[in-house]
Enzyme design. Structure first.
Site, PDB file in Angstrom:
ATOM      1  N   GLN A 129      -2.470  -3.053  42.860  1.00 30.13           N
ATOM      2  CA  GLN A 129      -2.847  -1.653  43.099  1.00 30.13           C
ATOM      3  C   GLN A 129      -4.357  -1.558  43.291  1.00 30.13           C
ATOM      4  O   GLN A 129      -5.114  -1.749  42.342  1.00 30.13           O
ATOM      5  CB  GLN A 129      -2.402  -0.827  41.897  1.00 30.13           C
ATOM      6  CG  GLN A 129      -2.867   0.598  41.893  1.00 30.13           C
ATOM      7  CD  GLN A 129      -2.352   1.349  40.669  1.00 30.13           C
ATOM      8  OE1 GLN A 129      -1.214   1.200  40.277  1.00 30.13           O
ATOM      9  NE2 GLN A 129      -3.196   2.139  40.071  1.00 30.13           N
ATOM     10  N   GLY A 130      -4.784  -1.272  44.498  1.00 34.53           N
ATOM     11  CA  GLY A 130      -6.214  -1.221  44.809  1.00 34.53           C
ATOM     12  C   GLY A 130      -6.744   0.197  44.794  1.00 34.53           C
ATOM     13  O   GLY A 130      -6.996   0.788  45.846  1.00 34.53           O
ATOM     14  N   TYR A 131      -6.908   0.752  43.592  1.00 31.43           N
ATOM     15  CA  TYR A 131      -7.466   2.104  43.464  1.00 31.43           C
ATOM     16  C   TYR A 131      -8.926   2.025  42.985  1.00 31.43           C
ATOM     17  O   TYR A 131      -9.838   2.457  43.666  1.00 31.43           O
ATOM     18  CB  TYR A 131      -6.682   2.921  42.432  1.00 31.43           C
ATOM     19  CG  TYR A 131      -5.313   3.427  42.829  1.00 31.43           C
ATOM     20  CD1 TYR A 131      -4.742   3.182  44.066  1.00 31.43           C
ATOM     21  CD2 TYR A 131      -4.569   4.193  41.918  1.00 31.43           C
ATOM     22  CE1 TYR A 131      -3.470   3.670  44.382  1.00 31.43           C
ATOM     23  CE2 TYR A 131      -3.312   4.685  42.234  1.00 31.43           C
ATOM     24  CZ  TYR A 131      -2.760   4.416  43.460  1.00 31.43           C
ATOM     25  OH  TYR A 131      -1.515   4.902  43.748  1.00 31.43           O
ATOM     26  N   SER A 132      -9.122   1.492  41.737  1.00 33.14           N
ATOM     27  CA  SER A 132     -10.442   1.581  41.087  1.00 33.14           C
ATOM     28  C   SER A 132     -11.505   0.825  41.860  1.00 33.14           C
ATOM     29  O   SER A 132     -11.249  -0.222  42.461  1.00 33.14           O
ATOM     30  CB  SER A 132     -10.380   0.996  39.675  1.00 33.14           C
ATOM     31  OG  SER A 132      -9.379   1.617  38.926  1.00 33.14           O
ATOM     32  N   SER A 164      -5.238  -5.578  38.849  1.00 27.31           N
ATOM     33  CA  SER A 164      -4.364  -6.495  38.107  1.00 27.31           C
ATOM     34  C   SER A 164      -3.559  -7.364  39.062  1.00 27.31           C
ATOM     35  O   SER A 164      -3.001  -6.866  40.047  1.00 27.31           O
ATOM     36  CB  SER A 164      -3.392  -5.707  37.216  1.00 27.31           C
ATOM     37  OG  SER A 164      -4.104  -4.926  36.300  1.00 27.31           O
ATOM     38  N   GLU A 247       7.243   6.045  37.219  1.00 30.80           N
ATOM     39  CA  GLU A 247       7.700   5.237  36.071  1.00 30.80           C
ATOM     40  C   GLU A 247       7.997   6.107  34.850  1.00 30.80           C
ATOM     41  O   GLU A 247       8.375   5.594  33.798  1.00 30.80           O
ATOM     42  CB  GLU A 247       6.629   4.230  35.680  1.00 30.80           C
ATOM     43  CG  GLU A 247       6.634   3.005  36.560  1.00 30.80           C
ATOM     44  CD  GLU A 247       5.663   1.974  36.025  1.00 30.80           C
ATOM     45  OE1 GLU A 247       6.111   0.907  35.610  1.00 30.80           O
ATOM     46  OE2 GLU A 247       4.455   2.250  36.016  1.00 30.80           O
ATOM     47  N   GLU A 379     -10.125   9.516  26.799  1.00 33.24           N
ATOM     48  CA  GLU A 379     -10.925  10.736  27.012  1.00 33.24           C
ATOM     49  C   GLU A 379     -10.312  11.572  28.141  1.00 33.24           C
ATOM     50  O   GLU A 379     -10.210  12.803  28.035  1.00 33.24           O
ATOM     51  CB  GLU A 379     -12.376  10.382  27.363  1.00 33.24           C
ATOM     52  CG  GLU A 379     -13.197   9.795  26.228  1.00 33.24           C
ATOM     53  CD  GLU A 379     -12.910   8.317  25.965  1.00 33.24           C
ATOM     54  OE1 GLU A 379     -12.207   7.681  26.782  1.00 33.24           O
ATOM     55  OE2 GLU A 379     -13.366   7.797  24.928  1.00 33.24           O
TER      56      GLU A 379
HETATM   57  C1  LIG Z   1      -6.272  -4.123  31.779  1.00 36.60           C
HETATM   58  C2  LIG Z   1      -6.631  -3.191  32.906  1.00 36.60           C
HETATM   59  C3  LIG Z   1      -5.903  -3.254  34.085  1.00 36.60           C
HETATM   60  C4  LIG Z   1      -6.248  -2.431  35.156  1.00 36.60           C
HETATM   61  N1  LIG Z   1      -5.534  -2.556  36.331  1.00 36.60           N
HETATM   62  C5  LIG Z   1      -5.894  -1.802  37.397  1.00 36.60           C
HETATM   63  C6  LIG Z   1      -5.228  -1.983  38.651  1.00 36.60           C
HETATM   64  O1  LIG Z   1      -4.309  -2.801  38.787  1.00 36.60           O
HETATM   65  N2  LIG Z   1      -5.653  -1.256  39.710  1.00 36.60           N
HETATM   66  C7  LIG Z   1      -6.657  -0.334  39.605  1.00 36.60           C
HETATM   67  O2  LIG Z   1      -6.962   0.324  40.601  1.00 36.60           O
HETATM   68  N3  LIG Z   1      -7.315  -0.135  38.419  1.00 36.60           N
HETATM   69  C8  LIG Z   1      -6.956  -0.853  37.323  1.00 36.60           C
HETATM   70  N4  LIG Z   1      -7.620  -0.689  36.118  1.00 36.60           N
HETATM   71  C9  LIG Z   1      -8.764   0.213  36.075  1.00 36.60           C
HETATM   72  C10 LIG Z   1      -8.536   1.482  35.266  1.00 36.60           C
HETATM   73  O3  LIG Z   1      -7.706   2.371  35.974  1.00 36.60           O
HETATM   74  C11 LIG Z   1      -9.924   2.073  34.994  1.00 36.60           C
HETATM   75  O4  LIG Z   1     -10.606   1.172  34.142  1.00 36.60           O
HETATM   76  C12 LIG Z   1      -9.862   3.435  34.330  1.00 36.60           C
HETATM   77  O5  LIG Z   1      -9.349   4.387  35.212  1.00 36.60           O
HETATM   78  C13 LIG Z   1     -11.271   3.892  33.857  1.00 36.60           C
HETATM   79  O6  LIG Z   1     -12.183   3.809  34.903  1.00 36.60           O
HETATM   80  P1  LIG Z   1     -13.569   3.028  34.731  1.00 36.60           P
HETATM   81  O7  LIG Z   1     -13.268   1.695  34.135  1.00 36.60           O
HETATM   82  O8  LIG Z   1     -14.275   3.062  36.033  1.00 36.60           O
HETATM   83  O9  LIG Z   1     -14.385   3.855  33.650  1.00 36.60           O
HETATM   84  P2  LIG Z   1     -15.220   5.190  33.910  1.00 36.60           P
HETATM   85  O10 LIG Z   1     -14.397   6.152  34.685  1.00 36.60           O
HETATM   86  O11 LIG Z   1     -16.549   4.815  34.475  1.00 36.60           O
HETATM   87  O12 LIG Z   1     -15.401   5.733  32.441  1.00 36.60           O
HETATM   88  C14 LIG Z   1     -16.361   5.202  31.517  1.00 36.60           C
HETATM   89  C15 LIG Z   1     -16.246   5.985  30.235  1.00 36.60           C
HETATM   90  O13 LIG Z   1     -16.581   7.371  30.477  1.00 36.60           O
HETATM   91  C16 LIG Z   1     -15.499   8.202  30.067  1.00 36.60           C
HETATM   92  N5  LIG Z   1     -15.321   9.309  31.024  1.00 36.60           N
HETATM   93  C17 LIG Z   1     -15.329   9.227  32.379  1.00 36.60           C
HETATM   94  N6  LIG Z   1     -15.133  10.450  32.923  1.00 36.60           N
HETATM   95  C18 LIG Z   1     -14.977  11.317  31.877  1.00 36.60           C
HETATM   96  C19 LIG Z   1     -14.734  12.722  31.789  1.00 36.60           C
HETATM   97  N7  LIG Z   1     -14.573  13.477  32.885  1.00 36.60           N
HETATM   98  N8  LIG Z   1     -14.623  13.278  30.551  1.00 36.60           N
HETATM   99  C20 LIG Z   1     -14.749  12.511  29.412  1.00 36.60           C
HETATM  100  N9  LIG Z   1     -15.011  11.176  29.454  1.00 36.60           N
HETATM  101  C21 LIG Z   1     -15.116  10.594  30.656  1.00 36.60           C
HETATM  102  C22 LIG Z   1     -14.277   7.313  30.097  1.00 36.60           C
HETATM  103  O14 LIG Z   1     -13.248   7.779  29.239  1.00 36.60           O
HETATM  104  C23 LIG Z   1     -14.846   5.976  29.641  1.00 36.60           C
HETATM  105  O15 LIG Z   1     -14.920   5.934  28.235  1.00 36.60           O
HETATM  106  C24 LIG Z   1      -7.300  -1.482  35.020  1.00 36.60           C
HETATM  107  C25 LIG Z   1      -8.011  -1.397  33.820  1.00 36.60           C
HETATM  108  C26 LIG Z   1      -7.686  -2.241  32.765  1.00 36.60           C
HETATM  109  C27 LIG Z   1      -8.461  -2.122  31.485  1.00 36.60           C
END
Ligand SMILES: Cc1cc2nc3c(=O)[nH]c(=O)nc-3n(C[C@H](O)[C@H](O)[C@H](O)COP(=O)(O)OP(=O)(O)OC[C@H]3O[C@@H](n4cnc5c(N)ncnc54)[C@H](O)[C@@H]3O)c2cc1C
Length: 395
Positions: A129-132, A164, A247, A379
């Site tokens: 899944q290529g989102y982040s 992932s 899901e 959060e």
């Molecule tokens: C094990 C694992 C597998 C993953 N697999 C995939 C995958 O297959 N494909 C994919 O696309 N992504 C994947 N992800 C990514 C995951 O979706 C993101 O890590 C998640 O959405 C958080 O984004 P970020 O890491 O950029 O953190 P950020 O969005 O930068 O957040 C950083 C911190 O700020 C807080 N924050 C941000 N915005 C707000 C707000 N509006 N209000 C309050 N707090 C806030 C967050 O809660 C966090 O604590 C995976 C992550 C993990 C850990």
């Protein structure tokens, strides 16, 4: 999907037949694995998933015309419960089976379904899944990966992260910007990208567990043919939101079965005397923590049952899923923190060869750090609850 009206007795006999098959098939698989069962290894997980698919345990809810079994959600739930119960690990194509396949069945053209579903059914094609992106996680609509029009398709450029299983995947569904002028939610498209295309580069990222389950993915002038567009151009946000809901009803089932199994292990650990004859369960604080976790386990099972009933009735997904996500991920971290304290130094010294249970719990403890982040951080889930359940003003 036709929904056959199974009686409770028929469901029970389905459950028992499946349980018997899973127990013997998984025991045979595990004992034949060179060096012994290794549920933490991705190769092992993939091979077991292949075995399941080879025996027809995939496409459970898909229509028969696409090779599926057309089983109602209640029976899919029984499968997920029994699969976790027999101790087998989750596979590596969870995203293909759990997210992409139902999305393709809902939004895909007949040609896309015929081309892509067989590879998921047989488990030949793993999906990621290529989102982040480095600048788009919680704020997903900010993705900057760009899909510019090119003759017969799109030219894809961008950088995804935390993807992932990307280093094992044959395919990736990518959220990419196709209209940079439109408001950010409206200019995105949902593209099905062949990871073997020229210009795709994957760099694994090592996690705290020592494994590299997720990766960075770079797209450098990758050509995506027109048939790789799912749904309409610039409708990617709508599809991504729908994909996240497919899901619902079954996602937590294996996780909660595992929670209950780990809870039993923690109970056994708390009743075990240490080298000085001290039994941890004689401490009221330990008993209190265990009792709270037992209550969590029970309440989470009820929440999961409620989500399943809602999905079976066809209710639209609501913010309750956020409450279950926070509750499960945070309780799971507390459970594994307690297990580590009870294990003491065994947590550092154990490996799969010396003490399987200690090694599994330690690995689960390390992995659980990710559970409050993935699929929407705690959060963000709290924001959803605040806005959609409590009616508080938008953050
Ligand atoms: C094990 C694992 C597998 C993953 N697999 C995939 C995958 O297959 N494909 C994919 O696309 N992504 C994947 N992800 C990514 C995951 O979706 C993101 O890590 C998640 O959405 C958080 O984004 P970020 O890491 O950029 O953190 P950020 O969005 O930068 O957040 C950083 C911190 O700020 C807080 N924050 C941000 N915005 C707000 C707000 N509006 N209000 C309050 N707090 C806030 C967050 O809660 C966090 O604590 C995976 C992550 C993990 C850990």
């Amino acid at each position: 999907m036709t929904v056959p009206d199974f009686t409770e007795r028929e469901d029970e006999s389905f459950r028992l037949g499946l349980r018997g098959w899973l127990e013997s098939a998984y025991a045979a698989f595990a004992s034949a694995w060179p060096g012994g069962a290794d549920p933490r290894s991705l190769d092992y997980r993939r091979a077991w998933e292949d075995t399941l698919c080879g025996h027809g345990w995939s496409g459970l809810g898909w229509p028969k015309v696409h090779g599926g079994r057309d089983l109602p959600l209640s029976r899919q739930a029984i499968f997920h419960e029994e699969h976790a119960r027999c101790g087998a690990p989750l596979g590596v194509n969870l995203i293909g089976h759990g997210i992409l396949a139902p999305t393709l069945l809902h939004f895909g053209t007949e040609a896309q379904k015929r081309r892509l579903l067989p590879g998921i059914l047989s488990n030949r094609d793993v999906w990621c899944q290529g989102y982040s992106e480095p600048g788009a996680g919680s704020d997903l609509a900010s993705v900057r990966t760009r899909a510019a029009p090119a003759s017969g398709g799109y030219c894809l450029n961008g950088h995804k992260i935390w993807t992932s299983f990307a280093d094992r995947a044959q395919w990736c569904f990518v959220l990419a910007r196709t209209d940079p002028q439109a408001p950010k939610h409206k200019g995105l498209s949902f593209l099905l990208v062949d990871m073997r295309s020229p210009g795709v580069r994957v760099e694994p990222i090592r996690q705290i567990t020592g494994e590299a389950e997720f990766c960075e993915v770079f797209f450098e002038d990758v050509f995506v043919p027109e048939e790789g567009l799912l749904g309409e151009r610039n409708q990617g946000w709508k599809i991504a939101m729908a994909a996240a809901s497919f899901e619902r009803g079954t996602y937590f089932i294996p996780r909660l079965v595992r929670f209950a199994q780990e809870l039993r292990q923690v109970r056994e650990l708390s009743l075990r005397a240490d080298a000085h004859g001290h039994v941890p369960a004689s401490s009221a604080a330990v008993r209190h923590r265990w009792a709270r976790l037992a209550a969590d386990s029970h309440v989470l099972a009820l929440k999961s049952q409620r989500a399943l009933s809602g999905a079976m009735r066809g209710d639209p997904p609501g913010p309750e899923g956020s409450s279950t996500k926070i509750h499960w991920s945070e309780a799971h971290q507390r459970l594994l923190e307690l297990s580590l304290q009870l294990l003491g130094e065994d947590a550092c010294l154990a490996d799969g060869a010396t003490d399987v249970r200690a090694a599994d719990l330690t690995h689960a403890y390390l992995w659980s750090r990710a559970e409050t982040i993935l699929a929407g951080t705690s959060e963000i889930q709290r924001n959803i609850i605040a806005e959609q359940m409590l009616g508080l003003p938008k953050a």
